[in-house]
Design a protein around this motif. Structure first.
Motif, PDB file in Angstrom:
ATOM      1  N   MET A   1      -2.683  38.219  40.226  1.00  0.00           N
ATOM      2  CA  MET A   1      -3.309  38.699  41.451  1.00  0.00           C
ATOM      3  C   MET A   1      -4.501  39.606  41.159  1.00  0.00           C
ATOM      4  O   MET A   1      -5.586  39.448  41.739  1.00  0.00           O
ATOM      5  N   ILE A   2      -4.321  40.548  40.270  1.00  0.00           N
ATOM      6  CA  ILE A   2      -5.399  41.490  39.956  1.00  0.00           C
ATOM      7  C   ILE A   2      -6.594  40.761  39.355  1.00  0.00           C
ATOM      8  O   ILE A   2      -7.751  41.016  39.719  1.00  0.00           O
ATOM      9  N   TRP A   3      -6.322  39.849  38.423  1.00  0.00           N
ATOM     10  CA  TRP A   3      -7.420  39.099  37.807  1.00  0.00           C
ATOM     11  C   TRP A   3      -8.124  38.215  38.835  1.00  0.00           C
ATOM     12  O   TRP A   3      -9.361  38.147  38.860  1.00  0.00           O
ATOM     13  N   SER A   4      -7.356  37.558  39.674  1.00  0.00           N
ATOM     14  CA  SER A   4      -7.949  36.665  40.669  1.00  0.00           C
ATOM     15  C   SER A   4      -8.848  37.426  41.643  1.00  0.00           C
ATOM     16  O   SER A   4      -9.896  36.925  42.057  1.00  0.00           O
ATOM     17  N   VAL A   5      -8.446  38.635  41.994  1.00  0.00           N
ATOM     18  CA  VAL A   5      -9.243  39.432  42.935  1.00  0.00           C
ATOM     19  C   VAL A   5     -10.528  39.918  42.283  1.00  0.00           C
ATOM     20  O   VAL A   5     -11.635  39.680  42.778  1.00  0.00           O
ATOM     21  N   LEU A   6     -10.392  40.619  41.151  1.00  0.00           N
ATOM     22  CA  LEU A   6     -11.554  41.284  40.563  1.00  0.00           C
ATOM     23  C   LEU A   6     -12.506  40.324  39.850  1.00  0.00           C
ATOM     24  O   LEU A   6     -13.730  40.377  40.049  1.00  0.00           O
ATOM     25  N   ALA A   7     -11.953  39.437  39.031  1.00  0.00           N
ATOM     26  CA  ALA A   7     -12.810  38.558  38.237  1.00  0.00           C
ATOM     27  C   ALA A   7     -13.334  37.375  39.036  1.00  0.00           C
ATOM     28  O   ALA A   7     -14.493  36.974  38.867  1.00  0.00           O
ATOM     29  N   LEU A   8     -12.492  36.813  39.912  1.00  0.00           N
ATOM     30  CA  LEU A   8     -12.872  35.594  40.617  1.00  0.00           C
ATOM     31  C   LEU A   8     -13.436  35.879  42.012  1.00  0.00           C
ATOM     32  O   LEU A   8     -14.571  35.532  42.313  1.00  0.00           O
ATOM     33  N   SER A   9     -12.617  36.505  42.860  1.00  0.00           N
ATOM     34  CA  SER A   9     -13.030  36.669  44.250  1.00  0.00           C
ATOM     35  C   SER A   9     -14.153  37.682  44.432  1.00  0.00           C
ATOM     36  O   SER A   9     -14.872  37.629  45.427  1.00  0.00           O
ATOM     37  N   VAL A  10     -14.293  38.613  43.497  1.00  0.00           N
ATOM     38  CA  VAL A  10     -15.396  39.573  43.594  1.00  0.00           C
ATOM     39  C   VAL A  10     -16.551  39.153  42.682  1.00  0.00           C
ATOM     40  O   VAL A  10     -17.621  38.765  43.155  1.00  0.00           O
ATOM     41  N   ALA A  11     -16.345  39.211  41.376  1.00  0.00           N
ATOM     42  CA  ALA A  11     -17.455  38.995  40.444  1.00  0.00           C
ATOM     43  C   ALA A  11     -17.991  37.560  40.473  1.00  0.00           C
ATOM     44  O   ALA A  11     -19.190  37.332  40.666  1.00  0.00           O
ATOM     45  N   ALA A  12     -17.103  36.576  40.283  1.00  0.00           N
ATOM     46  CA  ALA A  12     -17.572  35.191  40.186  1.00  0.00           C
ATOM     47  C   ALA A  12     -18.203  34.709  41.489  1.00  0.00           C
ATOM     48  O   ALA A  12     -19.231  34.026  41.479  1.00  0.00           O
ATOM     49  N   ILE A  13     -17.610  35.065  42.630  1.00  0.00           N
ATOM     50  CA  ILE A  13     -18.144  34.580  43.894  1.00  0.00           C
ATOM     51  C   ILE A  13     -19.500  35.207  44.208  1.00  0.00           C
ATOM     52  O   ILE A  13     -20.405  34.539  44.719  1.00  0.00           O
ATOM     53  N   LEU A  14     -19.693  36.478  43.886  1.00  0.00           N
ATOM     54  CA  LEU A  14     -21.010  37.082  44.091  1.00  0.00           C
ATOM     55  C   LEU A  14     -22.065  36.388  43.231  1.00  0.00           C
ATOM     56  O   LEU A  14     -23.197  36.162  43.678  1.00  0.00           O
ATOM     57  N   LEU A  15     -21.703  36.026  42.011  1.00  0.00           N
ATOM     58  CA  LEU A  15     -22.628  35.290  41.153  1.00  0.00           C
ATOM     59  C   LEU A  15     -22.940  33.914  41.733  1.00  0.00           C
ATOM     60  O   LEU A  15     -24.097  33.478  41.753  1.00  0.00           O
ATOM     61  N   LEU A  16     -21.908  33.216  42.223  1.00  0.00           N
ATOM     62  CA  LEU A  16     -22.114  31.892  42.794  1.00  0.00           C
ATOM     63  C   LEU A  16     -23.006  31.961  44.035  1.00  0.00           C
ATOM     64  O   LEU A  16     -23.921  31.145  44.198  1.00  0.00           O
ATOM     65  N   MET A  17     -22.765  32.926  44.915  1.00  0.00           N
ATOM     66  CA  MET A  17     -23.579  33.043  46.122  1.00  0.00           C
ATOM     67  C   MET A  17     -25.033  33.329  45.776  1.00  0.00           C
ATOM     68  O   MET A  17     -25.951  32.836  46.429  1.00  0.00           O
ATOM     69  N   ARG A  18     -25.247  34.122  44.742  1.00  0.00           N
ATOM     70  CA  ARG A  18     -26.621  34.384  44.316  1.00  0.00           C
ATOM     71  C   ARG A  18     -27.269  33.116  43.772  1.00  0.00           C
ATOM     72  O   ARG A  18     -28.449  32.839  44.057  1.00  0.00           O
ATOM     73  N   MET A  19     -26.531  32.353  42.998  1.00  0.00           N
ATOM     74  CA  MET A  19     -27.061  31.101  42.461  1.00  0.00           C
ATOM     75  C   MET A  19     -27.421  30.136  43.580  1.00  0.00           C
ATOM     76  O   MET A  19     -28.485  29.496  43.555  1.00  0.00           O
ATOM     77  N   ILE A  20     -26.551  30.008  44.569  1.00  0.00           N
ATOM     78  CA  ILE A  20     -26.814  29.102  45.681  1.00  0.00           C
ATOM     79  C   ILE A  20     -28.033  29.554  46.468  1.00  0.00           C
ATOM     80  O   ILE A  20     -28.872  28.744  46.880  1.00  0.00           O
ATOM     81  N   ARG A  21     -28.164  30.856  46.656  1.00  0.00           N
ATOM     82  CA  ARG A  21     -29.282  31.378  47.437  1.00  0.00           C
ATOM     83  C   ARG A  21     -30.616  31.157  46.745  1.00  0.00           C
ATOM     84  O   ARG A  21     -31.625  30.860  47.398  1.00  0.00           O
ATOM     85  N   GLU A  22     -30.658  31.266  45.418  1.00  0.00           N
ATOM     86  CA  GLU A  22     -31.928  31.282  44.710  1.00  0.00           C
ATOM     87  C   GLU A  22     -32.235  29.996  43.950  1.00  0.00           C
ATOM     88  O   GLU A  22     -33.339  29.866  43.400  1.00  0.00           O
ATOM     89  N   GLY A  23     -31.319  29.048  43.917  1.00  0.00           N
ATOM     90  CA  GLY A  23     -31.551  27.857  43.115  1.00  0.00           C
ATOM     91  C   GLY A  23     -31.371  26.570  43.880  1.00  0.00           C
ATOM     92  O   GLY A  23     -30.858  26.553  45.000  1.00  0.00           O
ATOM     93  N   GLU A  24     -31.810  25.468  43.281  1.00  0.00           N
ATOM     94  CA  GLU A  24     -31.558  24.144  43.829  1.00  0.00           C
ATOM     95  C   GLU A  24     -30.061  23.858  43.761  1.00  0.00           C
ATOM     96  O   GLU A  24     -29.407  24.166  42.774  1.00  0.00           O
ATOM     97  N   VAL A  25     -29.540  23.232  44.810  1.00  0.00           N
ATOM     98  CA  VAL A  25     -28.102  22.990  44.870  1.00  0.00           C
ATOM     99  C   VAL A  25     -27.631  22.147  43.692  1.00  0.00           C
ATOM    100  O   VAL A  25     -26.627  22.453  43.040  1.00  0.00           O
ATOM    101  N   ALA A  26     -28.332  21.052  43.400  1.00  0.00           N
ATOM    102  CA  ALA A  26     -27.906  20.159  42.318  1.00  0.00           C
ATOM    103  C   ALA A  26     -27.895  20.889  40.980  1.00  0.00           C
ATOM    104  O   ALA A  26     -27.004  20.696  40.148  1.00  0.00           O
ATOM    105  N   ARG A  27     -28.890  21.727  40.752  1.00  0.00           N
ATOM    106  CA  ARG A  27     -28.954  22.478  39.498  1.00  0.00           C
ATOM    107  C   ARG A  27     -27.780  23.453  39.398  1.00  0.00           C
ATOM    108  O   ARG A  27     -27.154  23.595  38.350  1.00  0.00           O
ATOM    109  N   VAL A  28     -27.477  24.115  40.502  1.00  0.00           N
ATOM    110  CA  VAL A  28     -26.393  25.093  40.510  1.00  0.00           C
ATOM    111  C   VAL A  28     -25.045  24.430  40.230  1.00  0.00           C
ATOM    112  O   VAL A  28     -24.288  24.872  39.362  1.00  0.00           O
TER     113      VAL A  28
ATOM    114  N   PHE B   1     -14.463  44.591  49.090  1.00  0.00           N
ATOM    115  CA  PHE B   1     -15.786  44.414  49.689  1.00  0.00           C
ATOM    116  C   PHE B   1     -16.057  45.456  50.773  1.00  0.00           C
ATOM    117  O   PHE B   1     -17.205  45.883  50.956  1.00  0.00           O
ATOM    118  N   PHE B   2     -15.029  45.872  51.487  1.00  0.00           N
ATOM    119  CA  PHE B   2     -15.210  46.945  52.467  1.00  0.00           C
ATOM    120  C   PHE B   2     -15.641  48.229  51.762  1.00  0.00           C
ATOM    121  O   PHE B   2     -16.545  48.938  52.219  1.00  0.00           O
TER     122      PHE B   2
END
Length: 296
Positions: free
Chosen positions: A218-245, A50-51
């Motif tokens: 470790m590599i999969w957890s960093v790139l697929a989960l902590s980077v890609a998946a979390i950015l998608l989740l944060m976008r969903m939370i920001r733009e959608g209803e919580v229950a729907r997300v 992220f840095f």
């Protein structure tokens, strides 16, 4: 459905697909490393990613007030949730029981969001939440079985459930109005301090075995989960209803069961397959309600 909304339709499905693979990190990595040591190293590597992203896109650093909100959000969503799940696995809490307790998150979050944001669900959406959990129950029973003898390690699972639920609500109310990359950087900074302190306190005498499986996890957890998946989740939370997300989380156990069957030859029975269909029906019921403009 608007064109802009249609263009974002892939986001929840990409998130579910990536998030379901979190099981890979635990399955492959934890035999060789303590859970909090694994998470601390994962957070350190994620922070480096992220840095680099912040430098590439020349993003400004959030002010202290904004950063503090991101720290608390990250502590809950990443530190408490992931720490609780990994510690429960290491404490040999039955995987099915962990999945069931964490599977209460969509229903619990929907209930609390009614009070936090006034998000009133339609009757069919409440029905969808109940059906989705029933599907999770079937998937768990048909793959890992229902073993309720958890011992004191059960507290870690409840700890994880509280973290992801409260963290999602806090992120929606207080920590959503910031650039996703910059905000997530600060979330992981707090998570690193939290998991690093626990690793030093609880696991400093535990050796780490740098097996190939640990590197893959470790590599999969960093790139697929902590980077890609979390950015998608944060976008969903920001733009959608919580229950729907959060209703999309009901699809995760079924996909995880399929991955475990494909990769590790774990059991996949007819009740589990039926549970996947039931969970999908539950999510469909939740998503059928009219969507707010611009939401996910």
């Amino acid at each position: 459905m608007t064109r802009s909304h249609a263009s974002l339709g892939w986001v929840p499905w990409a998130f579910v697909g990536l998030w379901s693979t979190g099981f890979i990190g635990a399955k492959l990595g934890l035999p060789y490393i303590g859970p909090f040591t694994f998470l601390a190293l994962r957070m350190a590597l994620t922070l480096a990613c992220f840095f680099a992203l912040m430098r590439v896109y020349a993003l400004p650093w959030p002010g202290l007030a904004v950063a503090r909100r991101q720290w608390l959000s990250g502590l809950l969503v990443h530190g408490v949730y992931l720490g609780g799940v990994f510690a429960a696995i290491k404490a040999e809490v039955p995987a099915g029981l962990t999945a069931l307790i964490v599977g209460l998150q969509p229903l619990l979050t929907a209930l609390l969001s009614r009070f936090a944001f006034g998000e009133a669900l339609a009757t069919r959406q409440w029905l969808g939440m109940a059906v989705g959990f029933a599907g999770t129950l079937l998937v768990v029973a048909g793959t890992r079985g229902l073993d309720f003898h958890a011992g004191p390690g059960l507290a870690w699972t409840v700890f994880a459930l509280a973290g992801i639920t409260v963290g999602t609500l806090y992120q929606k109310r207080y920590a959503a109005g910031v650039d996703l990359i910059a905000g997530t950087f600060h979330q992981y900074l707090a998570t690193l301090l939290f998991t690093g302190a626990l690793a030093w306190w609880l696991e400093r005498d535990h050796p780490v075995v740098w097996a190939p499986e640990l590197w893959v996890a470790m590599i999969w957890s960093v790139l697929a989960l902590s980077v890609a998946a979390i950015l998608l989740l944060m976008r969903m939370i920001r733009e959608g209803e919580v229950a729907r997300v959060v209703s999309y989380f009901y699809l995760v156990p079924g996909l995880t069961a399929l991955e475990a069957w494909l990769l590790f030859g774990e059991r996949l029975s007819a009740p589990a397959l039926a549970g996947m269909a039931v969970a999908a029906l539950g999510v469909a019921l939740v998503l059928r309600a009219p969507r707010p403009a611009g939401g996910v």
